[in-house]
Design a protein around this motif. Structure first.
Motif, PDB file in Angstrom:
ATOM      1  N   PRO A 118     -23.058 -21.725 -54.025  1.00 35.32           N
ATOM      2  CA  PRO A 118     -21.658 -20.792 -54.160  1.00 35.32           C
ATOM      3  C   PRO A 118     -21.788 -19.374 -53.529  1.00 35.32           C
ATOM      4  CG  PRO A 118     -22.722 -21.621 -56.449  1.00 35.32           C
ATOM      5  CD  PRO A 118     -24.239 -21.705 -55.258  1.00 35.32           C
ATOM      6  N   ASP A 129     -15.642 -19.748 -54.133  1.00 36.91           N
ATOM      7  CA  ASP A 129     -15.454 -20.677 -53.427  1.00 36.91           C
ATOM      8  C   ASP A 129     -13.828 -20.956 -54.036  1.00 36.91           C
ATOM      9  OD1 ASP A 129     -18.606 -20.153 -54.153  1.00 36.91           O
ATOM     10  OD2 ASP A 129     -18.686 -22.308 -52.842  1.00 36.91           O
ATOM     11  N   VAL A 137     -14.860 -23.276 -46.638  1.00 47.73           N
ATOM     12  CA  VAL A 137     -16.257 -22.193 -46.811  1.00 47.73           C
ATOM     13  C   VAL A 137     -17.486 -23.126 -46.139  1.00 47.73           C
ATOM     14  CG1 VAL A 137     -15.841 -21.773 -49.591  1.00 47.73           C
ATOM     15  CG2 VAL A 137     -16.246 -24.415 -48.870  1.00 47.73           C
TER      16      VAL A 137
END
Length: 390
Positions: A118, A129, A137
């Motif tokens: 995360p 995210d 990402v």
């Protein structure tokens, strides 16, 4: 057909308005009760699953650190990640590097995270995210690349506008160019002046001597407290172990409150159903006092009259239960399409066979219970007195 059963059916047929009115009202109460009871049962099961799967964050930080890069504390050794991970099989551990840099008018934070972990910003408990404005990402292919996921304020300060983002712009960090692959909006100016970099690339660029933060994600709240206590004992004097216990307790209390409120509603409707049946039987008894008196004068026994009254009560409650199940089926079908049901995945089927059987048996039992008062009163009726009054 027994005479008492025939007479019970005849009595219900002779007064259709009363029969329909009582059965319809009973059906409404039974339907609402069934909906409340079914939703409460499924909600309780779902909330138990949610509580069991309520992921809890355990933060391991350098002693005396507030989780900010640049704090005057010794970093955690890199080997601590493997040590913590070895405490329990399949434990989810995410290491982070944090560096704080000062611009002209603000502090900027650079956070190193591994692909798949995360993107936890400094000072924000929610990962970034899901707050991407544009781009993507990190992926496994970015593990050792110089790429960055950047907050929109930091990006604008470097001349990158979200409207013109094409994935080719870059920013300079530690004298090196880092290609910007995504922009996020954390909702605050503090969060939006942060950037995420691949862990290994940032470790090399900054020549990091240790970790700034280890985040352990416990699979459930109950497991989290045991794991946090074990970590505190094991890392005493080497690291601070931080949990957000009040927030988790609040979440548990909220889930319990919703389940309790639904259960209370089901109990209320259950007692309302019982009162409806008993009230209907009392009204029926008042209408039939003359008939009961005539039956007694013609030699009908108390047992025969009791059988008839009991049969009428069961038939009336049976009609109400069948109508109530129809109402419940419609209500649960509509509820299954509601936002709450879809959000929490509470209702999977309108009515289970077990629920149908339980409701039918409960209504029959309530009908039998509601007939006790009329039966008791009928035993004390004097036919001579009733006929004289007529």
């Amino acid at each position: 057909m027994p005479s008492w059963l025939k007479r019970s059916l005849l009595n219900l047929w002779r007064k259709p308005f009363r029969t329909v009115l009582v059965a319809a009202f009973l059906a409404l109460v039974v339907g609402l009760f069934t909906v409340m009871a079914t939703v409460n049962r499924l909600a309780a099961e779902r909330f138990a699953e949610l509580e069991g799967a309520l992921e809890t964050i355990i933060d391991i930080r350098p002693i005396g650190s507030l989780g900010l890069g640049g704090a005057r504390s010794r970093p955690l050794p890199f080997a601590l990640e493997d040590e913590v991970r070895g405490m329990e099989p399949n434990l989810r551990v995410s290491p982070y590097l944090i560096r704080r840099e000062f611009a002209v008018d603000r502090a900027e934070f650079y956070v190193g995270a591994r692909p798949g972990a995360p993107l936890m910003a400094v000072g924000d408990p929610e990962p970034m995210d899901g707050r991407l404005v544009i781009g993507r990402v990190f992926g496994p292919e970015d593990a050792e690349s110089r790429v960055a996921v950047v907050g929109i304020d930091l990006a604008r300060g470097r001349g990158i506008e979200p409207e013109a983002f094409d994935g080719q712009a870059s920013i300079e960090i530690e004298g090196q160019g880092w290609r910007v692959i995504g922009l996020f909006d954390g909702g605050t100016g503090f969060t939006n002046t942060q950037a995420f970099l691949p862990f290994e690339s940032m470790r090399e660029a900054y020549a990091a001597e240790g970790l700034s933060r280890l985040v352990v994600r416990a699979p459930s709240t109950g497991r989290a407290w045991l794991l946090a206590d074990a970590l505190k004992d094991r890392l005493a004097g080497r690291a601070d172990v931080v949990t957000n216990r009040p927030a988790v307790i609040l979440a548990q209390a909220s889930l319990a409150g919703i389940s309790g409120a639904t259960g209370m509603g089901a109990v209320v409707f259950f007692f309302a159903g019982a009162l409806v049946v008993m009230g209907a039987m009392v009204l029926a008894f008042r209408d039939q006092q003359r008939e009961i008196g005539i039956e007694k004068a013609l030699g009908a026994s108390n047992a025969a009259i009791a059988r008839r009254l009991l049969t009428e009560a069961v038939l009336l409650s049976g009609l109400g239960s069948i109508g109530g199940l129809g109402i419940a089926w419609v209500g649960l079908s509509l509820y299954a399409r509601s936002w709450t049901s879809i959000k929490f995945g509470i209702v999977e089927a309108p009515l289970s066979p077990l629920t149908v059987v339980v409701i039918l048996l409960a209504c029959v039992a309530l009908g039998a219970l509601g007939s006790l008062y009329p039966i008791a009163r009928s035993r004390r009726l004097d036919p001579v007195t009733i006929l004289r009054e007529e």
